[in-house]
Design a protein around this motif. Structure first.
Motif, PDB file in Angstrom:
ATOM      1  N   ARG A   1      43.188  32.761  36.476  1.00  0.00           N
ATOM      2  CA  ARG A   1      45.075  32.737  37.296  1.00  0.00           C
ATOM      3  C   ARG A   1      44.592  33.356  38.778  1.00  0.00           C
ATOM      4  O   ARG A   1      45.071  33.808  39.411  1.00  0.00           O
ATOM      5  CB  ARG A   1      45.190  34.089  36.189  1.00  0.00           C
ATOM      6  CG  ARG A   1      46.224  32.804  35.123  1.00  0.00           C
ATOM      7  CD  ARG A   1      47.346  34.112  34.333  1.00  0.00           C
ATOM      8  NE  ARG A   1      47.824  34.252  34.712  1.00  0.00           N
ATOM      9  CZ  ARG A   1      49.074  35.340  33.876  1.00  0.00           C
ATOM     10  NH1 ARG A   1      47.946  35.857  32.696  1.00  0.00           N
ATOM     11  NH2 ARG A   1      49.653  36.214  34.097  1.00  0.00           N
ATOM     12  N   LEU A   2      43.660  34.790  38.651  1.00  0.00           N
ATOM     13  CA  LEU A   2      42.376  35.313  39.445  1.00  0.00           C
ATOM     14  C   LEU A   2      42.243  33.982  40.516  1.00  0.00           C
ATOM     15  O   LEU A   2      42.276  34.513  41.770  1.00  0.00           O
ATOM     16  CB  LEU A   2      41.137  35.702  39.076  1.00  0.00           C
ATOM     17  CG  LEU A   2      41.461  36.936  37.971  1.00  0.00           C
ATOM     18  CD1 LEU A   2      40.407  37.005  37.815  1.00  0.00           C
ATOM     19  CD2 LEU A   2      42.526  37.743  39.230  1.00  0.00           C
TER      20      LEU A   2
ATOM     21  N   ALA B   1      48.410  44.973  48.443  1.00  0.00           N
ATOM     22  CA  ALA B   1      49.097  43.811  48.333  1.00  0.00           C
ATOM     23  C   ALA B   1      50.797  44.944  48.676  1.00  0.00           C
ATOM     24  O   ALA B   1      51.928  44.014  49.846  1.00  0.00           O
ATOM     25  CB  ALA B   1      49.469  43.045  47.139  1.00  0.00           C
ATOM     26  N   GLU B   2      50.607  45.741  47.921  1.00  0.00           N
ATOM     27  CA  GLU B   2      52.023  46.282  48.118  1.00  0.00           C
ATOM     28  C   GLU B   2      51.611  46.883  49.787  1.00  0.00           C
ATOM     29  O   GLU B   2      53.416  47.193  50.264  1.00  0.00           O
ATOM     30  CB  GLU B   2      52.415  47.075  47.366  1.00  0.00           C
ATOM     31  CG  GLU B   2      53.039  47.090  45.765  1.00  0.00           C
ATOM     32  CD  GLU B   2      52.623  47.942  44.811  1.00  0.00           C
ATOM     33  OE1 GLU B   2      52.283  49.355  44.953  1.00  0.00           O
ATOM     34  OE2 GLU B   2      52.863  47.417  43.727  1.00  0.00           O
ATOM     35  N   ARG B   3      51.210  47.384  50.022  1.00  0.00           N
ATOM     36  CA  ARG B   3      50.979  48.379  51.100  1.00  0.00           C
ATOM     37  C   ARG B   3      51.186  47.445  52.913  1.00  0.00           C
ATOM     38  O   ARG B   3      52.283  47.975  53.741  1.00  0.00           O
ATOM     39  CB  ARG B   3      50.148  49.035  51.271  1.00  0.00           C
ATOM     40  CG  ARG B   3      49.821  49.892  52.661  1.00  0.00           C
ATOM     41  CD  ARG B   3      48.328  50.584  53.062  1.00  0.00           C
ATOM     42  NE  ARG B   3      48.756  51.522  53.931  1.00  0.00           N
ATOM     43  CZ  ARG B   3      48.068  52.210  54.423  1.00  0.00           C
ATOM     44  NH1 ARG B   3      46.603  52.478  53.692  1.00  0.00           N
ATOM     45  NH2 ARG B   3      47.302  52.787  55.487  1.00  0.00           N
TER      46      ARG B   3
ATOM     47  N   PHE C   1      52.984  37.450  43.805  1.00  0.00           N
ATOM     48  CA  PHE C   1      51.337  37.873  43.683  1.00  0.00           C
ATOM     49  C   PHE C   1      51.582  39.397  43.025  1.00  0.00           C
ATOM     50  O   PHE C   1      50.341  39.654  42.239  1.00  0.00           O
ATOM     51  CB  PHE C   1      51.587  38.202  44.925  1.00  0.00           C
ATOM     52  CG  PHE C   1      49.803  38.010  45.150  1.00  0.00           C
ATOM     53  CD1 PHE C   1      48.378  36.912  45.248  1.00  0.00           C
ATOM     54  CD2 PHE C   1      48.867  39.219  45.341  1.00  0.00           C
ATOM     55  CE1 PHE C   1      47.823  37.547  45.402  1.00  0.00           C
ATOM     56  CE2 PHE C   1      47.478  39.705  45.501  1.00  0.00           C
ATOM     57  CZ  PHE C   1      46.911  38.642  45.748  1.00  0.00           C
ATOM     58  N   VAL C   2      52.478  40.440  43.337  1.00  0.00           N
ATOM     59  CA  VAL C   2      51.868  41.932  42.393  1.00  0.00           C
ATOM     60  C   VAL C   2      52.046  41.681  41.516  1.00  0.00           C
ATOM     61  O   VAL C   2      51.422  42.614  40.392  1.00  0.00           O
ATOM     62  CB  VAL C   2      52.725  42.709  44.001  1.00  0.00           C
ATOM     63  CG1 VAL C   2      53.409  44.230  42.807  1.00  0.00           C
ATOM     64  CG2 VAL C   2      52.697  42.846  45.283  1.00  0.00           C
ATOM     65  N   SER C   3      53.473  41.329  40.856  1.00  0.00           N
ATOM     66  CA  SER C   3      53.720  41.118  39.447  1.00  0.00           C
ATOM     67  C   SER C   3      52.736  40.200  38.474  1.00  0.00           C
ATOM     68  O   SER C   3      51.532  40.590  37.224  1.00  0.00           O
ATOM     69  CB  SER C   3      55.106  40.423  38.888  1.00  0.00           C
ATOM     70  OG  SER C   3      54.996  39.167  39.639  1.00  0.00           O
ATOM     71  N   THR C   4      52.235  39.246  39.222  1.00  0.00           N
ATOM     72  CA  THR C   4      50.849  38.995  38.591  1.00  0.00           C
ATOM     73  C   THR C   4      49.400  39.606  38.460  1.00  0.00           C
ATOM     74  O   THR C   4      48.777  39.769  37.479  1.00  0.00           O
ATOM     75  CB  THR C   4      50.570  37.635  39.417  1.00  0.00           C
ATOM     76  OG1 THR C   4      51.537  36.597  38.961  1.00  0.00           O
ATOM     77  CG2 THR C   4      49.527  36.972  37.814  1.00  0.00           C
ATOM     78  N   LEU C   5      49.524  40.791  39.681  1.00  0.00           N
ATOM     79  CA  LEU C   5      48.502  41.297  39.027  1.00  0.00           C
ATOM     80  C   LEU C   5      48.315  42.881  38.471  1.00  0.00           C
ATOM     81  O   LEU C   5      48.166  43.183  37.832  1.00  0.00           O
ATOM     82  CB  LEU C   5      48.216  41.553  40.408  1.00  0.00           C
ATOM     83  CG  LEU C   5      47.142  40.815  42.580  1.00  0.00           C
ATOM     84  CD1 LEU C   5      47.205  41.728  43.017  1.00  0.00           C
ATOM     85  CD2 LEU C   5      45.523  40.873  41.237  1.00  0.00           C
TER      86      LEU C   5
ATOM     87  N   ALA D   1      50.397  41.785  35.843  1.00  0.00           N
ATOM     88  CA  ALA D   1      49.166  41.847  34.000  1.00  0.00           C
ATOM     89  C   ALA D   1      48.144  41.731  33.654  1.00  0.00           C
ATOM     90  O   ALA D   1      47.909  41.786  32.990  1.00  0.00           O
ATOM     91  CB  ALA D   1      50.564  40.093  33.853  1.00  0.00           C
ATOM     92  N   LEU D   2      47.812  40.782  34.512  1.00  0.00           N
ATOM     93  CA  LEU D   2      46.462  40.001  34.318  1.00  0.00           C
ATOM     94  C   LEU D   2      45.570  41.612  34.598  1.00  0.00           C
ATOM     95  O   LEU D   2      44.469  42.229  33.804  1.00  0.00           O
ATOM     96  CB  LEU D   2      45.461  39.818  35.570  1.00  0.00           C
ATOM     97  CG  LEU D   2      45.535  38.721  35.826  1.00  0.00           C
ATOM     98  CD1 LEU D   2      45.162  38.003  36.838  1.00  0.00           C
ATOM     99  CD2 LEU D   2      45.388  37.251  34.446  1.00  0.00           C
ATOM    100  N   SER D   3      45.989  42.634  34.850  1.00  0.00           N
ATOM    101  CA  SER D   3      45.768  44.437  34.991  1.00  0.00           C
ATOM    102  C   SER D   3      46.244  45.028  33.373  1.00  0.00           C
ATOM    103  O   SER D   3      44.906  46.035  33.214  1.00  0.00           O
ATOM    104  CB  SER D   3      45.546  45.420  35.873  1.00  0.00           C
ATOM    105  OG  SER D   3      47.264  45.611  35.960  1.00  0.00           O
ATOM    106  N   GLN D   4      46.615  44.030  32.477  1.00  0.00           N
ATOM    107  CA  GLN D   4      47.123  44.487  31.475  1.00  0.00           C
ATOM    108  C   GLN D   4      45.930  44.933  30.371  1.00  0.00           C
ATOM    109  O   GLN D   4      45.778  44.531  29.210  1.00  0.00           O
ATOM    110  CB  GLN D   4      48.239  44.407  30.756  1.00  0.00           C
ATOM    111  CG  GLN D   4      49.068  45.571  31.853  1.00  0.00           C
ATOM    112  CD  GLN D   4      48.956  46.973  31.560  1.00  0.00           C
ATOM    113  OE1 GLN D   4      48.766  47.162  30.685  1.00  0.00           O
ATOM    114  NE2 GLN D   4      49.628  47.563  32.980  1.00  0.00           N
ATOM    115  N   GLN D   5      45.155  42.973  30.475  1.00  0.00           N
ATOM    116  CA  GLN D   5      44.612  42.401  29.830  1.00  0.00           C
ATOM    117  C   GLN D   5      43.506  42.768  29.688  1.00  0.00           C
ATOM    118  O   GLN D   5      42.263  43.507  30.223  1.00  0.00           O
ATOM    119  CB  GLN D   5      44.163  40.511  30.595  1.00  0.00           C
ATOM    120  CG  GLN D   5      44.785  39.727  30.904  1.00  0.00           C
ATOM    121  CD  GLN D   5      45.624  39.572  29.180  1.00  0.00           C
ATOM    122  OE1 GLN D   5      44.938  39.426  28.906  1.00  0.00           O
ATOM    123  NE2 GLN D   5      46.603  38.745  29.726  1.00  0.00           N
ATOM    124  N   THR D   6      42.507  43.157  27.734  1.00  0.00           N
ATOM    125  CA  THR D   6      41.342  43.521  27.772  1.00  0.00           C
ATOM    126  C   THR D   6      39.867  42.601  27.653  1.00  0.00           C
ATOM    127  O   THR D   6      40.541  41.963  27.302  1.00  0.00           O
ATOM    128  CB  THR D   6      41.526  44.351  26.472  1.00  0.00           C
ATOM    129  OG1 THR D   6      42.366  45.601  26.380  1.00  0.00           O
ATOM    130  CG2 THR D   6      40.167  45.329  25.760  1.00  0.00           C
TER     131      THR D   6
END
Length: 418
Positions: free
Chosen positions: A249-250, A356-358, A370-374, A376-381
């Protein structure tokens, strides 16, 4: 007067023999002693007026008067001179003999000293040769000892390996092979767990090892099976992370970076403009005139007042750097996944999300995805805690070594008795 002074015939006869005897005695003493005595006698006779070569006759003796005082005085002088000569000769002989003895002793001493010096040099050479020979012998013995020790060590290792090989062949039961195979599977499970962090493969290997132990059907291995069951349960309790899915995904996000649309210049909102109206009052003619002019000018020029900063558009170079930096942050997140570094993973995704947001258009669907995928991935452990050791690994290793020692013990006893 003449008759009184002349001696008588008897006196002449008695005096003459006495003088002749004394002369003969002195002559014999002088002849035996040395020539110097003879010279002394001749000189004495010459002084007395007698001839040494002719003996006096009886007539002459009668006519000449006898002088008894001279013969009696010359005898002690001659004896004293003869003793002195003998003493001088004796002294000379003693001195000569002493000198000869001293010279002879000196020569003998020199010869003895030379012989001692030669013997000393020979002894020194022999001593040096003996020391060199001793050193060479010690070096040879030490080298031989070292070589012998090396051979002994090599033979000991060879004997140990042969004993181990013979123990494997001698009386080895088929069940022991299953125990050795289970030990190998447990060790491989530990390597998969700690080196590659592959929990699934490690769990599978442990289950296969437990099956090998179960096939032995040995009640003494019950503690080992209990430890293996505990290790398997502990491995199954470890949280499994789909690292490959996260990395894929990355990678897809990296490929979408070049397609993201940039945001336009951000302009703050302007103040609301209220149009001025013309009143019916004549007194407000100035205000009405001003309102009429503003309405006329607004048809050509519009002036609006805005409060706030305006964010300008990015240059092409800045856009390229932005895309590359965003890709680099995603690469850091991929590396953190494989290294299980949760802090680096979270920081990298957070920086990518902020950029990406700026700098990209938030109204575009691709940017929103793109932002929503980032997020979601940041919540992964990705950080997982693994057990420090497998309890069954130590038990099965000790058990296998104990059985090997028991198999080698009879072999060693039999060889020592031979």
């Amino acid at each position: 007067m003449t008759d009184k002074n002349k001696p008588s015939g008897t006196e002449k006869d008695t005096a003459a023999p006495a003088s002749s005897k004394d002369t003969a005695t002195n002559a014999s003493d002088k002849a035996t002693s040395s020539p110097s005595h003879t010279d002394t006698k001749v000189s004495d006779k010459t002084q007395a007026g007698d001839k040494p070569s002719v003996a006096p006759s009886s007539s002459a003796k009668e006519t000449q008067p006898a002088k008894p005082s001279k013969p009696t005085a010359s005898a002690p002088v001659k004896e004293k001179k003869g003793g002195r000569g003998l003493a001088v000769l004796a002294i000379v002989l003693v001195i000569a003999l002493g000198a000869g003895l001293y010279y002879h002793g000196h020569q003998q001493s020199m010869q003895y000293n030379a012989g001692i010096a030669t013997l000393s040099s020979q002894v020194s050479e022999l001593k040096t040769a003996l020391e060199d020979s001793d050193k060479q012998a010690q070096a040879a013995v030490q080298k031989a000892t070292q070589d012998t020790q090396v051979l002994i060590d090599q033979q000991g290792k060879t004997i140990a390996s042969l004993q181990s090989a013979l123990a494997d062949v001698k009386g080895r039961r088929p069940n022991d092979w299953l125990l050795a195979e289970a030990n190998y599977l447990v060790n491989q499970a530990g390597r998969q767990l700690w080196l590659q962090h592959d929990v699934l493969t490690a769990t599978t290997l442990m289950e296969n090892a437990d099956q090998r132990i179960a096939e032995l059907n040995d009640p003494s291995l019950t503690p080992l099976r209990q430890a293996m069951a505990k290790d398997i349960q502990q491995l199954k309790a470890i949280k499994r992370i789909d690292r490959d899915g996260i990395v894929l995904r990355l990678n897809s996000l990296q490929q979408e970076v070049d397609k993201l649309p940039l945001a336009n210049a951000i302009i703050p909102e302007g103040e609301a403009v209220v149009p001025e109206t013309v009143s019916d009052n004549v007194d407000d003619w100035q205000q009405n005139l001003k309102a009429s002019l503003s309405d006329f000018v607004s048809q050509f020029i519009t002036y609006r007042k805005r409060d706030g900063d305006v964010v300008p558009l990015l240059t092409p170079a800045q856009t390229f750097y932005l895309q590359e930096n965003l890709k680099a942050k995603l690469d850091q997140a991929i590396t953190a996944v494989y290294r299980q570094n949760g802090r680096l993973y979270a920081e990298s995704l957070k920086a990518a999300e902020e950029w990406a947001e700026r700098f990209y258009n938030q109204d575009a669907k691709i940017t929103e995805s793109f932002v929503s995928t980032l997020k979601a991935l940041s919540q992964q452990t990705i950080a997982v805690s693994y057990p420090e050791a497998l309890e069954s690994q130590l038990l099965i290793s000790d058990l296998l070594a104990d059985r090997l020692r028991r198999d080698l013990a009879p072999l060693s006893t039999g060889e020592s008795s031979q």
